[in-house]
Design a protein around this motif. Structure first.
Motif, short mmCIF file in Angstrom:
data_model
loop_
_atom_site.label_atom_id
_atom_site.label_comp_id
_atom_site.label_asym_id
_atom_site.label_seq_id
_atom_site.Cartn_x
_atom_site.Cartn_y
_atom_site.Cartn_z
N ILE A 194 -15.97 8.08 -3.67
CA ILE A 194 -14.61 7.73 -4.49
C ILE A 194 -13.78 8.75 -3.90
O ILE A 194 -13.98 9.89 -3.68
N ALA A 195 -12.66 8.35 -3.51
CA ALA A 195 -11.41 9.22 -3.19
C ALA A 195 -9.99 8.72 -3.85
O ALA A 195 -9.76 7.32 -3.68
N PHE A 196 -9.65 9.47 -4.64
CA PHE A 196 -8.49 9.19 -5.49
C PHE A 196 -8.63 7.78 -6.30
O PHE A 196 -7.89 7.16 -6.34
N ARG B 207 -5.10 13.72 4.49
CA ARG B 207 -3.87 13.99 4.38
C ARG B 207 -3.25 13.94 2.85
O ARG B 207 -2.52 14.72 2.45
N GLN B 208 -4.01 12.95 2.08
CA GLN B 208 -3.39 12.77 0.93
C GLN B 208 -4.02 14.02 -0.12
O GLN B 208 -3.58 14.34 -0.89
N TYR C 66 -1.53 16.23 -2.32
CA TYR C 66 -1.65 16.35 -3.71
C TYR C 66 -1.92 17.96 -4.07
O TYR C 66 -1.22 18.49 -4.77
N GLY C 67 -2.57 18.75 -3.35
CA GLY C 67 -3.17 19.97 -3.62
C GLY C 67 -1.87 20.91 -3.39
O GLY C 67 -1.35 21.73 -4.39
N ALA D 110 -1.94 5.12 -1.28
CA ALA D 110 -2.25 5.14 0.33
C ALA D 110 -3.64 4.83 0.68
O ALA D 110 -3.87 4.29 1.72
N VAL D 111 -4.49 5.52 0.00
CA VAL D 111 -6.04 5.30 0.35
C VAL D 111 -6.36 3.82 0.13
O VAL D 111 -7.10 3.39 1.04
N SER D 112 -6.00 3.19 -0.63
CA SER D 112 -6.09 1.79 -1.17
C SER D 112 -5.91 0.96 0.15
O SER D 112 -6.44 -0.01 0.63
#
Length: 373
Positions: free
Chosen positions: A35-37, A53-54, A58-59, A107-109
């Motif tokens: 799972i990522a975001f 990169r995301q 985010y961080g 972005a990940v999707s």
């Protein structure tokens, strides 16, 4: 002056701690590595450049926002001599984290769809029937501290009740200040927080029962390893939940004592509330950092060669950037959460919907009865 500094430090500290917890939500160590975001991905793509990169965006952005908001909350708390700014600061941080999460999810999707990440991968599901035949036991020993705290508080209340004044000053919180209202001394006004302790403990125990029966997130690539990790995670989570309930019961005991004694000291109120809340956040941080996602090491006896399967791509059931899960065909009420870790409810489960309707109906009936009394 010292009280003002303590209140400002409290607002700053709690806001900063919440921001620190939110920092770790998207880390793979807290939730499943698939799972990522909130997006289901093949585990070997967890370090894909798009995802990395995301995470940095985010961080980094959240770190800047946390620093600014925590400082402002601390200054506002000191200037206004109130703990109310911490609520505003936490709300701002949660809103910012949600916005950053939604941007990363999108972005990940998009990268997943464009790259056809699942392609010809072998997708599968696995279940552990021993979780039903030999389930993880409810940690009853961890309910004893809460029971003792409630018993001692109730006994102290019974002792002091005859000597209480005809009215009690109960705190009323509003933005920028803490006020007090006078209420007639009755069993409900004097023991309201004790009843709250009982309700909190019962609801927490019920939550643990549901968690122990939740649908697990098992890895079809290594089913035996993931089952052993999940059991370890389940036990640690149950104990942590009951431990947090104990800390909150302790806070309610302190507030009851302050009401009965008529003590309005600001530093005492901050201590009574701040210490248990900070300890609860520490327990939550320990859970997600040391236990998180059920990814602890397992014994050599549970080690196994990968089967070649990956978790099934089920993004169609995830709504609102993975925050909600809706699947009417899934019999589970609690399912693994895609945000941080833990579990979330299946909003499409008919049993859950019926339970919510029954609860709302009972609450409406109770409110109507109380209004007529």
């Amino acid at each position: 002056m010292n009280v003002v500094l303590i209140i400002g430090a409290f607002d700053f500290g709690i806001t900063a701690m919440v921001g620190a917890v939110l920092q770790f939500v998207p880390r793979s160590g807290l939730s499943s590595p698939s799972i990522a975001f909130g997006v289901r991905i093949p585990p070997d793509l967890n370090d894909d450049p798009v995802i990395l990169r995301q995470r940095r965006r985010y961080g980094g952005t959240l770190l800047v926002i946390t620093s600014v908001v925590s400082l402002l909350a601390g200054l506002a708390g000191a200037l206004l001599d109130s703990a109310a700014p911490v609520g505003v600061g936490v709300a701002v941080l949660c809103f910012a984290a949600a916005a950053l999460w939604a941007r990363a999810h999108r972005a990940v999707s998009q990268a997943k769809d464009a790259g056809n990440w699942y392609g010809d991968l072998r997708q599968g599901v696995v279940t552990d029937t021993s979780l039903r035949t030999s389930p993880v036991r409810f940690p009853w020993w961890w309910t004893i501290p809460s029971a003792l705290i409630i018993a001692v508080t109730a006994l102290a209340g019974v002792v002091v009740y005859p000597d209480l004044p005809v009215t009690l000053n109960l705190p009323r919180y509003s933005l920028g200040e803490t006020g007090y209202l006078e209420y007639p001394t009755t069993v409900w006004s004097a023991f309201g927080l004790v009843f709250g302790q009982v309700l909190l403990t019962v609801l927490t125990a019920g939550m643990v029962v549901l968690v122990l029966r939740a649908r697990p997130e098992l890895d079809p690539a290594r089913p035996r390893e993931s089952a052993a990790r999940y059991r370890d995670y389940l036990g640690g989570t149950a104990r942590a939940i009951l431990g947090i309930a104990t800390l909150l019961d302790l806070m309610l005991s302190g507030l009851s004592a302050a009401i009965w004694s008529g003590n309005r000291s600001g530093w005492l109120l901050v201590t009574i509330v701040g210490v248990p809340v900070a300890a609860s956040l520490a327990v939550a941080a320990h859970l997600v950092l040391r236990v998180g996602g059920g990814r602890r090491r397992v014994s050599m006896a549970d080690a196994e060669a990968p089967t070649g399967f990956v978790r099934r791509d089920d993004d169609r059931h995830a709504m609102a950037a993975g925050l909600f899960y809706v699947n009417a065909d899934d019999p589970a009420v609690l399912v693994p959460s895609r945000v941080g870790g833990g579990w979330t409810v299946n909003l499409g489960n008919p049993r859950f919907l019926a339970g919510v309707a029954a609860t709302l109906a009972a609450a409406g009936v109770a409110a109507g009865i109380l209004a007529l009394l």
